[in-house]
Design an enzyme around this catalytic site. Sequence first.
Site, PDB file in Angstrom:
ATOM      1  N   LYS B 121     -34.149  78.401  50.779  1.00 32.00           N
ATOM      2  CA  LYS B 121     -33.599  78.871  52.050  1.00 32.00           C
ATOM      3  C   LYS B 121     -34.612  78.458  53.111  1.00 32.00           C
ATOM      4  O   LYS B 121     -35.712  79.009  53.187  1.00 32.00           O
ATOM      5  CB  LYS B 121     -33.422  80.396  52.054  1.00 32.00           C
ATOM      6  N   GLY B 182     -33.239  90.877  61.283  1.00 30.72           N
ATOM      7  CA  GLY B 182     -33.650  92.274  61.203  1.00 30.72           C
ATOM      8  C   GLY B 182     -33.238  93.131  62.378  1.00 30.72           C
ATOM      9  O   GLY B 182     -33.588  94.303  62.449  1.00 30.72           O
ATOM     10  N   GLY B 218     -29.249  89.460  61.084  1.00 35.02           N
ATOM     11  CA  GLY B 218     -28.742  90.290  62.163  1.00 35.02           C
ATOM     12  C   GLY B 218     -27.608  91.222  61.778  1.00 35.02           C
ATOM     13  O   GLY B 218     -27.190  92.061  62.566  1.00 35.02           O
ATOM     14  N   ASN B 239     -30.591  91.573  54.553  1.00 33.17           N
ATOM     15  CA  ASN B 239     -31.676  92.306  53.907  1.00 33.17           C
ATOM     16  C   ASN B 239     -31.889  93.666  54.555  1.00 33.17           C
ATOM     17  O   ASN B 239     -31.651  94.719  53.971  1.00 33.17           O
ATOM     18  CB  ASN B 239     -32.954  91.456  53.958  1.00 33.17           C
ATOM     19  N   THR B 240     -32.305  93.636  55.830  1.00 35.23           N
ATOM     20  CA  THR B 240     -32.695  94.872  56.496  1.00 35.23           C
ATOM     21  C   THR B 240     -31.556  95.890  56.569  1.00 35.23           C
ATOM     22  O   THR B 240     -31.793  97.095  56.430  1.00 35.23           O
ATOM     23  CB  THR B 240     -33.204  94.556  57.922  1.00 35.23           C
TER      24      THR B 240
END
Lengths: 70, 297
Positions: B121, B182, B218, B239-240
């Site tokens: 990535k 994030g 995002g 992820n976040t």
Amino acid sequence: MPQSIRILLNGQERTVAQGTTVQSLLVELGLSGSPCAVEVDGQLVSGAKNSALLLGDGAAVEVVTLVGGG
Amino acid sequence: MPATDSACGSAAGAPAGLAPLVIGPCTLRSRLVVGTGKYASFELMRTAIEASGADCVTVAVRRERLVDSQGRSILEFLPLDQLTILPNTAGCFTATDAVRVARLGREILSQLNNRGAAWVKLEVLGDRLTLLPDPVGTLEACRELVADGFCVLCYTSDDPIAAVRLRDAGATCVMPAGSPIGSGGGIHNPQAIALILEMLKDPRHGGEGSFPVIIDAGVGTPSDVTIAMELGADGVLLNTGIAHAKDPVAMARAMRLACEAGFLGARAGRIVRRRYASASSPWEGMIGSASSEIPGE
């Protein structure tokens, strides 16, 4: 008493015995059984755990592994 | 590309009605790809990944902790036989660093015999405040990594032209950000994302329907995931939004369902938007004053 050399390991100075190879450095660090990859002076060392590449005085060594990330 | 087992991953076990996601030589059962960072514990991460249904997770490459070499490794908590590990170049601000990190990641995954060894990535950042990608550095690194045999999954902005340039440079998959990494901002510019999808996937615009586009970064809520999928994205990477949720495991499950809902909804064919109402109950047969007035007739 073996002569020693100074290397830059992950950004920090470290003294190791002259004749230290990439393989023996990983053993010394307790990383011979861990998944990791090694660069010496900016060059990837393929198969580092079995590498007989000799570290020279002043060598810049990076030992990296995988961590959490996105 | 047919939805069958391939060199990497397996289509087997994809939820009913959901086609697997094919990215280059790899086939993923889930269209949700999740990160492994920011969790309060490795145990929580493992449970959340399981709840997300993801069979591909991202990891970062960092210096070994030489002071605490007895510390636990994240790899002890990832079922490597079930997951494709996607190493990233997060934190790199130059193409040179990104290429170095990609090669180091490949070296580690090769030792682990993981399917992700051929993947990266790619992130080349341009700014610490927004973590927006540097389009020039990303393109430069993409070219070099493709030449080195990598399947490059490119993090990029929502600029359609940048996305096309990365595809042309040989990227296996283009991954525009919904909003800054994030941030939880969702899909800031759905029109731009729609244009990227059109330009990369519509044959009338030089695209190819099978070219994978994943919305990366995002995405904060399940509805963000659904919107991305309804726009026509092939998948979502986040992820976040899970790791920092109050209940990451519950959020992981919600994200999985949202991804599936968006995928199915996009293919079910939504209704045409109308300016005025359209009653669902018949006017015919009404009693009282409405019985003689049928709107629109």
